[in-house]
Every structure is written in C-alpha cells, then in structure tokens.
Write a protein that holds these residues in place. Structure first.
Motif, short mmCIF file in Angstrom:
data_model
loop_
_atom_site.label_atom_id
_atom_site.label_comp_id
_atom_site.label_asym_id
_atom_site.label_seq_id
_atom_site.Cartn_x
_atom_site.Cartn_y
_atom_site.Cartn_z
N ALA A 96 -1.89 -5.28 -9.54
CA ALA A 96 -1.25 -4.45 -8.52
C ALA A 96 -0.36 -5.32 -7.64
CB ALA A 96 -2.31 -3.75 -7.67
N THR A 100 -0.45 -3.44 -1.73
CA THR A 100 -1.31 -2.43 -2.34
C THR A 100 -2.40 -2.01 -1.36
OG1 THR A 100 -0.94 -3.21 -4.59
CG2 THR A 100 -2.99 -2.04 -4.20
N LEU A 105 -7.04 1.01 -4.59
CA LEU A 105 -7.15 0.24 -5.84
C LEU A 105 -8.59 0.17 -6.29
CD1 LEU A 105 -5.97 -1.60 -8.05
CD2 LEU A 105 -6.25 -3.51 -6.44
#
Length: 124
Positions: A96, A100, A105
């Motif tokens: 990622a 992020t 996530l």
C-alpha cells in the motif's frame, strides 16, 4: 475454478475496496506463489520473503507467548507492506502507498485473508 484464480479474484476485490493498495501476492507458508497481483519478477521474490518473515514472526510470538500469528505490518518511507495469515497454509502480502489509512488496510487485509483461507479450505 482453480485455487490461484479464486485467490486472485479476492485480491482484486481487496484492491477495489482499498484504493491505496497497489498490489498483493499470496503464497504458501513454504514460499511458493499461489496468486500474484504484482509484476512477475517481484511476485516470486515477495513470496519467498513472505514465507521467511512468517517463520520469523511465528517464532517471535512463540518465544514471547503472544499467541498465534495474525499479521505483520512494515512501515516504510514510501508506503506499507502488510502480511496476513490466510489460514494455516497461505500468507497474504499486501502493498500500500504512503498516506494509506492503516486501520482500513488492516481491516480489509484481514477480511481478504479470511476469504483466501476459506477458498483454500474448500480446495483441499
């Protein structure tokens, strides 16, 4: 449908749900690539390294009595690499970008890992 194709579909859904995800690879705990959403030359190497990191992470958890492996998150200056247990035989590695939302996530990575584990369980 073949295991690799079903796992790749789950990885594609992860990328659709989490816009900062730039790719992922699923591999066996021995480092054999199952499915890859990364350039080929990176996928095989990432699979091997994921298996090594899994072994090291599991060993640390055993040594410190912290329970079973769930995830490892590496934070770098240009983004993140997250590793998730996808059942007893598969590791899901997710890349990622910087900025992020790490909470998202982790949530989506775990959801995808659970889906991959379910696919693997059906296939065995």
């Amino acid at each position: 449908m073949e295991l690799s194709q079903e796992v790749l579909e789950e990885m594609t859904l992860l990328r659709e749900r989490t816009p900062d995800v730039s790719g992922s690879v699923a591999c066996t705990v021995d480092g054999l690539q199952v499915a890859c959403d990364l350039p080929d030359e990176i996928g095989e190497q990432a699979a091997a390294l994921a298996a090594a990191l899994l072994a090291m992470s599991r060993r640390m958890l055993i040594m410190t009595h912290q329970g079973a492996f769930e995830e490892t998150l590496i934070s770098g200056t240009a983004g993140f690499v997250a590793f998730y247990a996808a059942g007893p035989t598969i590791v899901l590695t997710v890349l990622a970008g910087p900025g992020t939302n790490v909470g998202l996530l982790r949530l989506e990575g775990r959801k995808t890992a659970a889906a991959v584990a379910a696919v693997a369980a059906r296939k065995h």
